[in-house]
Write a protein that holds these residues in place. Structure first.
Motif, PDB file in Angstrom:
ATOM      1  N   GLY A  41     -35.893  43.430  61.668  1.00  0.00           N
ATOM      2  CA  GLY A  41     -34.741  44.440  61.468  1.00  0.00           C
ATOM      3  C   GLY A  41     -33.949  44.170  62.804  1.00  0.00           C
ATOM      4  N   SER A  42     -34.238  43.610  63.853  1.00  0.00           N
ATOM      5  CA  SER A  42     -33.177  43.893  65.102  1.00  0.00           C
ATOM      6  C   SER A  42     -32.460  42.516  65.017  1.00  0.00           C
ATOM      7  N   VAL A  43     -32.962  41.552  64.294  1.00  0.00           N
ATOM      8  CA  VAL A  43     -32.213  39.908  64.382  1.00  0.00           C
ATOM      9  C   VAL A  43     -31.853  39.552  62.854  1.00  0.00           C
ATOM     10  N   ARG A  44     -30.411  39.279  63.174  1.00  0.00           N
ATOM     11  CA  ARG A  44     -30.034  38.659  61.888  1.00  0.00           C
ATOM     12  C   ARG A  44     -29.730  37.254  61.999  1.00  0.00           C
ATOM     13  N   ALA A  45     -30.260  36.313  61.185  1.00  0.00           N
ATOM     14  CA  ALA A  45     -29.898  35.051  61.098  1.00  0.00           C
ATOM     15  C   ALA A  45     -29.390  34.561  60.023  1.00  0.00           C
ATOM     16  N   VAL A  46     -28.338  33.700  60.078  1.00  0.00           N
ATOM     17  CA  VAL A  46     -27.611  33.315  58.807  1.00  0.00           C
ATOM     18  C   VAL A  46     -27.462  31.763  58.986  1.00  0.00           C
ATOM     19  N   GLY A  47     -27.312  31.026  57.662  1.00  0.00           N
ATOM     20  CA  GLY A  47     -27.016  29.657  57.255  1.00  0.00           C
ATOM     21  C   GLY A  47     -25.833  29.763  56.627  1.00  0.00           C
ATOM     22  N   THR A  48     -24.746  28.751  57.056  1.00  0.00           N
ATOM     23  CA  THR A  48     -23.630  28.526  56.437  1.00  0.00           C
ATOM     24  C   THR A  48     -23.234  27.284  55.869  1.00  0.00           C
ATOM     25  N   HIS A  86     -38.387  35.568  62.337  1.00  0.00           N
ATOM     26  CA  HIS A  86     -37.309  36.617  61.402  1.00  0.00           C
ATOM     27  C   HIS A  86     -36.663  35.756  60.230  1.00  0.00           C
ATOM     28  N   PRO A  87     -36.487  36.542  59.232  1.00  0.00           N
ATOM     29  CA  PRO A  87     -35.892  35.891  58.109  1.00  0.00           C
ATOM     30  C   PRO A  87     -34.540  35.402  58.402  1.00  0.00           C
ATOM     31  N   ILE A  88     -34.272  34.215  57.627  1.00  0.00           N
ATOM     32  CA  ILE A  88     -33.072  33.355  57.521  1.00  0.00           C
ATOM     33  C   ILE A  88     -32.440  33.503  56.206  1.00  0.00           C
ATOM     34  N   GLU A  89     -31.204  33.750  56.141  1.00  0.00           N
ATOM     35  CA  GLU A  89     -30.476  33.983  55.030  1.00  0.00           C
ATOM     36  C   GLU A  89     -29.198  33.209  54.827  1.00  0.00           C
ATOM     37  N   VAL A  90     -28.860  32.750  53.654  1.00  0.00           N
ATOM     38  CA  VAL A  90     -27.790  31.763  53.561  1.00  0.00           C
ATOM     39  C   VAL A  90     -26.763  32.702  52.929  1.00  0.00           C
ATOM     40  N   ILE A  91     -25.582  32.753  53.666  1.00  0.00           N
ATOM     41  CA  ILE A  91     -24.293  33.635  53.275  1.00  0.00           C
ATOM     42  C   ILE A  91     -23.179  32.664  52.444  1.00  0.00           C
ATOM     43  N   SER A  92     -22.626  33.362  52.007  1.00  0.00           N
ATOM     44  CA  SER A  92     -21.421  32.702  51.097  1.00  0.00           C
ATOM     45  C   SER A  92     -20.299  32.374  52.184  1.00  0.00           C
ATOM     46  N   GLY A  93     -19.432  31.474  51.688  1.00  0.00           N
ATOM     47  CA  GLY A  93     -18.100  31.548  52.405  1.00  0.00           C
ATOM     48  C   GLY A  93     -17.332  32.674  52.778  1.00  0.00           C
ATOM     49  N   VAL A  94     -17.267  33.263  51.711  1.00  0.00           N
ATOM     50  CA  VAL A  94     -16.343  34.651  51.943  1.00  0.00           C
ATOM     51  C   VAL A  94     -16.996  35.651  52.594  1.00  0.00           C
ATOM     52  N   GLU A  95     -18.229  35.586  52.711  1.00  0.00           N
ATOM     53  CA  GLU A  95     -18.967  36.358  53.520  1.00  0.00           C
ATOM     54  C   GLU A  95     -19.049  35.835  54.837  1.00  0.00           C
ATOM     55  N   GLU A  96     -19.046  34.579  55.081  1.00  0.00           N
ATOM     56  CA  GLU A  96     -19.032  34.250  56.596  1.00  0.00           C
ATOM     57  C   GLU A  96     -17.574  34.517  56.927  1.00  0.00           C
TER      58      GLU A  96
END
Length: 502
Positions: free
Chosen positions: A83-90, A112-122
């Motif tokens: 919960g203290s780390v946020r990892a995102v793929g673009t 830690h979990p990795i999430e893929v975010i949309s271009g608009v969210e990026e």
């Protein structure tokens, strides 16, 4: 690579990881009085986009480079709590096909979990990071971020974006398409410029009308251009239109990336500089930019501020849910009743069904939005709602979170849509199906839309069997609810669940 490997970190330490198309970046920071104190930065040139084949599948060597990097990051983060780390793929991970197994392995390597975010969210998060790095101004600000495979263009004021776009052009993709094998020809530069201008054509007039006081650039390409034009004496810290033109001419004159003699240019940036310069020059030309300021902050810092907001219960996702409810005229009191009952049921079975704290948010949001599809039609409104949630721009939500919300709303009534859950991994599939069952029951108890709400329920889970207990005499006094429960039990049996009630 800088790695202090300091493991004596307080609980308020947070980290952000950006799995970009060209490089992976990680920052570790502590919030202090509204600012960030940076504890560590690590950057690795993973070149993930270069590992995509013609079918948009990640090559094994690219996957291995990524996993090796994430294990290094994971060692640095091993003492930080969940919960203290946020990892995102673009962009590259948005494009990658069949990447589910890789993402699972990547999350395990990182810890830690990795999430893929949309271009608009990026784009939204980039703006959040950039705006925190600069003095506040009362007028609009334009922010441009050129990544490996996409370019984000945002106009905002203070910390709030007003308009966001993510365009399919970047330094890696443009370099591969128009400057193959590092050859920089005038024809290639002109073709790259034309392609980028075509991408910008759909937004340029709207952006010009909205207007801005200053333009700011962020991330690798723009920081590299800023460093070069400053070191070459063509500009003084910022990037001018004239300096950018001189850089483009210098690239063409060199003829090949290996022959570039530019002060301030790092070797690792050489292969993707021509494509990045072409994209940036098109942005300057089409949006009529004379001068661009360079920001050291972007997506990673924005992720940290967004994460801090979640930890402090200032979650932008809550605003997104409220905005959707208002836009689609959701019946607020009914949504509140269903949400309250759904969360009550969840609290009674969370332990037995292994539904952690994160399930509260997902179930609550699905309950609030379960009738969103009524804005389109009553017939099959659960399917309309799923479509809206799966395809809307939802600030704060990752792509996977949107799809899970859509899936819960899709399955909250009528036939249990088992086929829709097949794309989920085994453990996640079980959790989401169980949340869906709880949502279905909560909706069932409020079919009358009565202000009096549901009775005091007792729910117990035993494997895939649910035991419901009502106050004495309540079911006999409510034969319609009893009939609904019998019908629901038939639906649930098809999904391997069993419901008893007394």
């Amino acid at each position: 690579m800088n790695n202090d490997n300091n493991t004596d970190l307080p609980l308020d330490t947070v980290a952000a990881i950006d799995l970009g198309s060209n490089s992976f970046h990680m920052i570790v920071a502590q919030p202090e009085d509204g600012h960030l104190r940076m504890l560590d930065r690590i950057r690795e040139p993973v070149r993930l986009a270069a590992g995509l084949d013609e079918k948009n599948r990640l090559a094994p060597d690219a996957q291995q480079r990524a996993l090796d990097c994430l294990r290094i990051f994971g060692q640095r983060l091993q003492h930080l709590p969940q919960g203290s780390v946020r990892a995102v793929g673009t962009n590259t991970l948005r494009k990658a096909r069949g990447s589910g197994d890789f993402l699972a392995a990547a999350s395990e390597a990182l810890g830690h979990p990795i999430e893929v975010i949309s271009g608009v969210e990026e784009a939204r998060i980039i703006y959040l990071g950039v705006s925190h790095s600069l003095p506040l101004i009362e007028q609009n600000r334009l922010v441009v971020d050129i990544g490996g495979g996409s370019t984000e263009v945002i106009i905002g004021r203070h910390f709030e974006p007003l308009r966001v776009e993510s365009l399919y052009m970047g330094c890696v993709s443009a370099s591969r398409a128009y400057f193959p094998d590092g050859v920089i020809s005038r024809e290639g530069m002109e073709r790259a410029l034309l392609a980028a201008r075509q991408e910008l054509r759909g937004i340029k007039h709207a952006y010009r009308r909205l207007g801005w006081r200053e333009a700011v650039g962020a991330s690798g390409t723009i920081k590299a251009v800023g460093a070069v034009v400053t070191a070459m004496g063509w500009s003084d810290g910022d990037i001018s239109h004239e300096a950018l033109d001189r850089l483009a001419e210098a690239l063409v004159a060199a003829g090949h990336v290996d022959k570039l003699q530019l002060e301030g240019l790092k070797d690792e940036r050489r292969p993707v500089l021509p494509g990045g310069v072409a994209v940036l020059k098109a942005v300057f030309d089409e949006l009529r930019i004379d001068m661009m300021r360079v920001s050291d902050w972007a997506l990673r810092e924005g992720l940290v501020y967004d994460l801090i907001g979640r930890i402090r219960h200032e979650d932008v996702r809550e605003r997104t849910i409220s905005a959707l409810m208002q836009r689609y005229h959701v019946d607020g009191p009914q949504a509140e009743r269903v949400t309250r009952t759904a969360l009550t049921l969840l609290g009674q079975v969370a332990g037995e069904w292994e539904l952690g704290e994160s399930c509260d948010n997902m179930l609550g949001w699905a309950a609030e939005l379960h009738e969103i599809g009524l804005a389109i039609a009553h017939s099959q409104y659960h399917k309309h709602g799923a479509y809206l949630l799966g395809n809307s721009d939802m600030p704060g939500f990752s792509r996977d979170e949107q799809q899970l919300l859509a899936l819960l709303v899709r399955g909250h009534r009528r036939k249990f849509p088992l086929s829709e859950f097949k794309g989920l991994g085994g453990g996640q599939r079980k959790r989401v199906q169980r949340l869906c069952v709880l949502l279905r029951l909560a909706v069932l108890f409020h079919r009358s839309r009565s202000e009096h709400g549901a009775p005091e329920l007792q729910l117990r889970a035993d494997g895939s069997t649910l035991h419901l207990r009502f106050p004495p005499g309540w079911l006999e006094a409510h034969p319609l609810t009893q009939a609904d429960l019998e019908s629901e039990n038939a639906f649930l049996r098809n999904a391997k669940f069993h419901l008893t009630f007394e």
